[in-house]
Enzyme design. Structure first.
Site, PDB file in Angstrom:
ATOM      1  N   SER A 150       0.822  -1.209   0.000  1.00  0.00           N
ATOM      2  CA  SER A 150       0.000   0.000   0.000  1.00  0.00           C
ATOM      3  C   SER A 150       0.853   1.255   0.000  1.00  0.00           C
ATOM      4  CB  SER A 150      -0.917   0.032   1.221  1.00  0.00           C
ATOM      5  OG  SER A 150      -1.656   1.243   1.222  1.00  0.00           O
ATOM      6  N   LYS A 181      -4.394  -6.830   3.376  1.00  0.00           N
ATOM      7  CA  LYS A 181      -4.403  -5.677   2.457  1.00  0.00           C
ATOM      8  C   LYS A 181      -5.837  -5.371   2.001  1.00  0.00           C
ATOM      9  CE  LYS A 181      -2.912  -2.428  -0.343  1.00  0.00           C
ATOM     10  NZ  LYS A 181      -3.943  -2.113  -1.296  1.00  0.00           N
ATOM     11  N   HIS A 202      -7.436  -3.540   4.741  1.00  0.00           N
ATOM     12  CA  HIS A 202      -6.867  -2.175   4.714  1.00  0.00           C
ATOM     13  C   HIS A 202      -7.660  -1.313   3.728  1.00  0.00           C
ATOM     14  CE1 HIS A 202      -4.460   0.812   2.540  1.00  0.00           C
ATOM     15  NE2 HIS A 202      -3.825   1.055   3.668  1.00  0.00           N
ATOM     16  N   ASN A 203      -7.903  -1.852   2.545  1.00  0.00           N
ATOM     17  CA  ASN A 203      -8.629  -1.073   1.539  1.00  0.00           C
ATOM     18  C   ASN A 203     -10.079  -0.826   1.945  1.00  0.00           C
ATOM     19  OD1 ASN A 203      -6.212  -1.361   0.126  1.00  0.00           O
ATOM     20  ND2 ASN A 203      -7.259  -1.454  -1.838  1.00  0.00           N
ATOM     21  N   GLU A 213      -9.958   1.899   4.210  1.00  0.00           N
ATOM     22  CA  GLU A 213      -9.670   3.096   3.383  1.00  0.00           C
ATOM     23  C   GLU A 213     -10.988   3.653   2.792  1.00  0.00           C
ATOM     24  OE1 GLU A 213      -6.412   2.533   0.455  1.00  0.00           O
ATOM     25  OE2 GLU A 213      -7.876   3.033  -1.089  1.00  0.00           O
TER      26      GLU A 213
HETATM   27  C1  6PG Z   1      -3.217   1.495  -1.579  1.00  0.00           C
HETATM   28  C2  6PG Z   1      -4.484   1.719  -2.353  1.00  0.00           C
HETATM   29  C3  6PG Z   1      -4.359   1.108  -3.716  1.00  0.00           C
HETATM   30  C4  6PG Z   1      -5.370   1.590  -4.706  1.00  0.00           C
HETATM   31  C5  6PG Z   1      -6.765   1.247  -4.316  1.00  0.00           C
HETATM   32  C6  6PG Z   1      -7.793   2.108  -4.997  1.00  0.00           C
HETATM   33  O1  6PG Z   1      -3.335   0.889  -0.518  1.00  0.00           O
HETATM   34  O2  6PG Z   1      -2.171   1.918  -2.029  1.00  0.00           O
HETATM   35  O3  6PG Z   1      -5.552   1.147  -1.688  1.00  0.00           O
HETATM   36  O4  6PG Z   1      -4.351  -0.272  -3.539  1.00  0.00           O
HETATM   37  O5  6PG Z   1      -5.215   2.949  -4.912  1.00  0.00           O
HETATM   38  O6  6PG Z   1      -6.961  -0.083  -4.657  1.00  0.00           O
HETATM   39  O7  6PG Z   1      -8.970   1.412  -4.898  1.00  0.00           O
HETATM   40  P1  6PG Z   1     -10.288   1.811  -5.626  1.00  0.00           P
HETATM   41  O8  6PG Z   1      -9.941   2.067  -7.070  1.00  0.00           O
HETATM   42  O9  6PG Z   1     -11.162   0.652  -5.431  1.00  0.00           O
HETATM   43  O10 6PG Z   1     -10.749   3.061  -4.937  1.00  0.00           O
END
Ligand code: 6PG
Length: 479
Positions: A128, A182, A185-186, A189
């Site tokens: 990430s 991970k 984590h997303n 996010e």
């Molecule tokens: C990270 C981000 C990366 C990516 C996302 C965007 O941890 O660096 O999460 O993995 O930018 O997957 O996800 P979406 O396109 O689903 O918003």
């Protein structure tokens, strides 16, 4: 063989990761890309990196010291499977293949099992931090075997972000554990982003402040307990003026949020595990709702509240929103960590939740001061049943709850959608409730399907003869 590590796939993430690796003492990096032009371009642009360019998988394998270690940075799905197969063909038992993409963890479990049969190690590693993180120091969540970690650990530690003096990488657990973490984590996010978006919307519509003024509020919040990368970049996005129109860029961007699937995976997995990640789910659904313009166009005619939304005390309202944001954020993280714990139990991974909170303190998208408090909570009580009950968070929730309720009420009255704020509050009230109406649901299930129920006053499983004389009998437990 001259390289100790190789990278396959030289799109932005791959080339940045390769440059990061090359910049660290002791690393020599072999590079390979399906179209060789990209390899040559990277070589030409970054002579300082000392890359070892290769033009075939055989050459790539020959350039790596044993055990060979290669990180794949290609599109998740079919391209990943193809590259893995090509590497398996030229690698030997004991070598290590790392998939650094955003793979779906069941794919990682499947791939690990298949590759392991050849004697080669396969490691699914969540990475990430976006493009900049890949270059300067990401947060890394590797799964895979203990054997692979011996070789991989020092390499990954050398390129990871540093938080409080510690590299943001830990061996999460076996096979798919890294990609699972991970994924969560997303999901977190998504929740974090949606909560911030709701806070912005409420402040803007409640106080009439401009995006630039709201940027200042976020910048101020970034100096307190909400300090985080996402709050910081929010201020920057809100401050941006569109060059073409002179309007705030946020007013020019089409209000339909995209998603590549990791949020949906987090929710699907949570549903299967029976873990209520309602904040993450609402954040994911809020993106879906935004992305149906045809429905929205028709529904735009539906009535909202009669009265204009106007906040009386602007400063007090903004502070309420801040407290509501913090409280909802605590709920989202608590739910996310619940999902990791449940995943670990289901898939038999030994995941140290405190270690996860530590590797999220730097490098990744959800990096924040707040993660230190989570680390403290798990250090004090490793078996903490719910993060939000840890003293620091319980205190924050008790400080914030009145404001949180006022904000959710205001949103409902004003007709402003606040799905993540309100579902988090409902979760809070649900989890802390002494008694839930689930008792009535059990009664209904027993009525129409003889699904049975337990009693509060004695052991056993019971069924009422609803269509008979309505006496109660002891029954087999059918859940
Ligand atoms: C990270 C981000 C990366 C990516 C996302 C965007 O941890 O660096 O999460 O993995 O930018 O997957 O996800 P979406 O396109 O689903 O918003």
């Amino acid at each position: 063989a001259s390289a100790n590590i190789g990278v396959v796939g030289l799109a932005v993430m791959g080339s940045n990761l390769a440059r990061n690796l090359a910049s660290r003492e002791g690393n020599t990096v072999a590079i390979f890309n399906r179209s060789h032009a990209k390899t040559e371009a990277l070589l030409a642009e970054h002579p300082e990196a000392g890359f070892v360019p290769t033009a075939s998988y055989a050459e790539f394998a020959a350039s790596l010291q044993k055990p060979r270690t290669a990180i794949i940075m290609v599109k998740a799905g079919v391209p990943t499977d193809a590259v893995i197969q090509s590497l398996v063909d030229v690698f030997e038992p004991g070598d290590i293949i790392v998939d650094g993409g955003n793979a779906y963890f069941p794919d990682t479990i499947r791939r690990e099992k298949a590759v392991r049969e050849t004697g080669i190690n396969f490691v699914g590693a969540g990475i990430s931090g976006g493009e900049e993180g890949a270059l300067l120091g990401p947060s890394i969540m590797p799964g895979g075997s203990d054997e692979s970690w011996v070789t991989l650990g020092p390499i990954l530690r050398s390129i990871a972000a540093i938080a409080e003096g510690e590299p943001c990488v830990t061996h999460v657990g076996h096979d798919g554990a890294g990609h699972f973490v991970k994924m969560v984590h997303n999901g977190i996010e998504y929740a974090d982003m949606q909560l911030i978006a709701e806070a912005y919307d409420l402040i803007r519509r409640g106080t009439g402040k401009t995006p630039a003024e709201i940027a200042d509020i976020f910048a101020e919040w970034n100096r307190g307990e909400l300090e985080s990368y996402l709050i910081e970049i929010t201020a920057e996005v809100l401050r941006q003026i569109d060059a073409e129109t002179g309007q705030p860029l946020v007013d020019i961007i089409v209000d339909q949020a995209g998603a590549k699937g990791t949020g949906a995976w987090t929710v699907q997995t949570a549903l299967a595990l029976g873990v209520p990640v309602s904040g993450i789910a609402e954040a994911t659904f809020a993106r879906s709702l935004s992305s149906h313009p045809e429905q929205r166009a028709v529904a735009a005619g539906l009535p909202g509240p009669e009265d204009e939304f106007e906040v009386e005390d602007t400063d007090a309202f903004i502070e309420d929103v801040r407290l509501a944001l913090f409280a909802s954020k605590i709920v989202a993280y608590s739910q996310g960590f619940d999902e990791i714990r449940a995943g670990a139990a289901e898939y038999d991974w030994q995941i140290d939740l405190g270690a996860i909170s530590k590797i999220w303190r730097g490098g990744c998208i959800i990096r924040a001061q707040f993660l230190n408090r989570i680390a403290d909570a798990y250090a004090a009580e490793p078996e903490l049943p719910a993060l939000l009950t840890a003293p620091y968070f319980a205190d924050a929730l008790s400080r914030g709850q009145a404001a949180w309720r006022r904000v959710v009420i205001a949103a409902a009255q004003a007709g402003i959608p606040a799905p993540a704020f309100s579902s988090s509050l409902s979760y809070y009230d649900g989890i802390r409730a002494e008694r839930l109406p689930a008792a009535l649901v059990q009664g209904q299930r027993d009525f129409f399907g003889a699904h049975t129920y337990k009693r509060i006053d004695k052991e056993g499983t019971f069924h009422t003869l609803w269509s008979g004389d309505r006496t109660e009998i002891e029954a087999e437990d059918t859940h």
